[in-house]
Write a protein that holds these residues in place. Sequence first.
Motif, PDB file in Angstrom:
ATOM      1  N   SER A  91       0.851  -1.180   0.000  1.00 34.10           N
ATOM      2  CA  SER A  91       0.000   0.000   0.000  1.00 34.10           C
ATOM      3  C   SER A  91       0.895   1.241   0.000  1.00 34.10           C
ATOM      4  CB  SER A  91      -0.903   0.023   1.231  1.00 34.10           C
ATOM      5  OG  SER A  91      -1.725  -1.129   1.292  1.00 34.10           O
ATOM      6  N   VAL A  92       0.496   2.245  -0.759  1.00 38.31           N
ATOM      7  CA  VAL A  92       1.230   3.505  -0.825  1.00 38.31           C
ATOM      8  C   VAL A  92       0.246   4.638  -0.549  1.00 38.31           C
ATOM      9  CG1 VAL A  92       2.611   5.058  -2.259  1.00 38.31           C
ATOM     10  CG2 VAL A  92       2.845   2.577  -2.534  1.00 38.31           C
ATOM     11  N   ILE A  93       0.614   5.544   0.348  1.00 41.57           N
ATOM     12  CA  ILE A  93      -0.182   6.748   0.606  1.00 41.57           C
ATOM     13  C   ILE A  93       0.756   7.931   0.417  1.00 41.57           C
ATOM     14  CG2 ILE A  93      -1.599   8.027   2.245  1.00 41.57           C
ATOM     15  CD1 ILE A  93      -2.224   5.344   3.618  1.00 41.57           C
ATOM     16  N   THR A  94       0.517   8.726  -0.591  1.00 43.63           N
ATOM     17  CA  THR A  94       1.488   9.745  -0.994  1.00 43.63           C
ATOM     18  C   THR A  94       1.612  10.870   0.030  1.00 43.63           C
ATOM     19  OG1 THR A  94      -0.240  10.843  -2.287  1.00 43.63           O
ATOM     20  CG2 THR A  94       1.194   9.276  -3.448  1.00 43.63           C
ATOM     21  N   ASN A  95       0.500  11.485   0.403  1.00 46.00           N
ATOM     22  CA  ASN A  95       0.500  12.622   1.313  1.00 46.00           C
ATOM     23  C   ASN A  95      -0.934  12.945   1.691  1.00 46.00           C
ATOM     24  OD1 ASN A  95      -0.593  14.344  -0.875  1.00 46.00           O
ATOM     25  ND2 ASN A  95       1.472  14.204  -1.706  1.00 46.00           N
TER      26      ASN A  95
END
Length: 431
Positions: A163-167
């Motif tokens: 999972s990636v959460i940018t900002n």
Amino acid sequence: MTYQETLDYLFVQVPMFQNLGAGAYKPGLETTLKLASHWGDPHKSLKCIHVGGTNGKGSTASTIAAILQSAGYKTGLYTSPHLVDFRERIRVDGEPVSKEFVVDFVSEYLATPSLTALHPTFFELTTVMALAWFVKEKVDVAVIEVGLGGRLDCTNIITPLLSVITNISLDHMALLGDTEAKIAAEKAGIIKAGIPVVIGSAEGDVLDVFEKKASSVGAPLVVASKQREYTEARVHDDGIDYIGTAWGDLRGELCGDCQRENAATVLSALRFIEPHFSKIDKEAVTQGFGQVCKLTGLAGRWMELSHSPVRVLCDTGHNIGGWRWLGPSLSKISETGTLHMVLGFVNDKDVNAIMDQMPCNALYYFATPSVARGRAAMSTAETAAQHGLKGTVYDTVAEAYNAAMEAAGEGDTVFVGGSTFVVADLMTLLR
């Protein structure tokens, strides 16, 4: 049904967020799971990377997909919204989903009463369409961009490898919460038990939200901005050089100032992705960074459409987080030449806050985006005037753009943006 008739149905008859805003948002996964079940639960057989966050999702997802594609993996990519053609949302190795599949999928849906009785939203229906296409195409991996939020977003039926959460910044506050911490809590919903998560940039209360969620489900967490994924970023007119990465020195094709943060996020993500996809090497990373637009069809990110005699730029940044990057970049341009700003917004954005980021010495051309929830150009002009920004009002983006181009002289810059749909109107005009 023809392809055009199918699009007419999707855009008009199915609740669509870009037209209705909050009225088209159906939180929860129940409908999506029932739709997916009819098509054989495609989400259960795909290897996925899940990319959420407020800004930079599209750039980050596309760069990851470009790297995987360059390494020789058949790669699906699901993003939103589209700029010109619906099929931009669903790609395999950069190629849009076939018109025939779109027609057949919607036709099957309409012929199945148990599905139409669910009254799915546009995004619920098209998310399952994307997953079904990726299975049909036998992709090795699919990169899936979150639509809105995370916890209740219909893409959250997948169980990803990462999972990636940018900002996080303030956007869609009526749906996700009125503070960054509340919005972070919704976006943290894509963090799953034991699945690593990369956070692009976070601090304070927002970081606390992510750390607590990750800890509660045993998900390893890394914050890319704290990892020093490169030693230096050298900005050029046609790209950014990232010096001293784990993959050597890289040239990134994407030019906006925000891309330095996105690049660090991608490089941190690769640390978790590479063990699953061992063909990723320096050449693949170099090509993915350097040719992301060609490989994936990504467009509208600090995109230069013309260099001479008039420089034309567009960017899909549409909220306060995006304009904290765009504002300073445009101010620099306005200090060295005449800047013509073609601007439009949609009704649910905090335009007051965005106006604080605008260059004060630019010439403004206010337009109404051609979507149902487009903010009237006169309303935008009135808000701008409260911030000391004056300009001319036009009914359409085409009229505003043509006026700006007519007024611009050699060496001037015309910028088009404020909303993804303003850029979409421009791309449609120019195609």
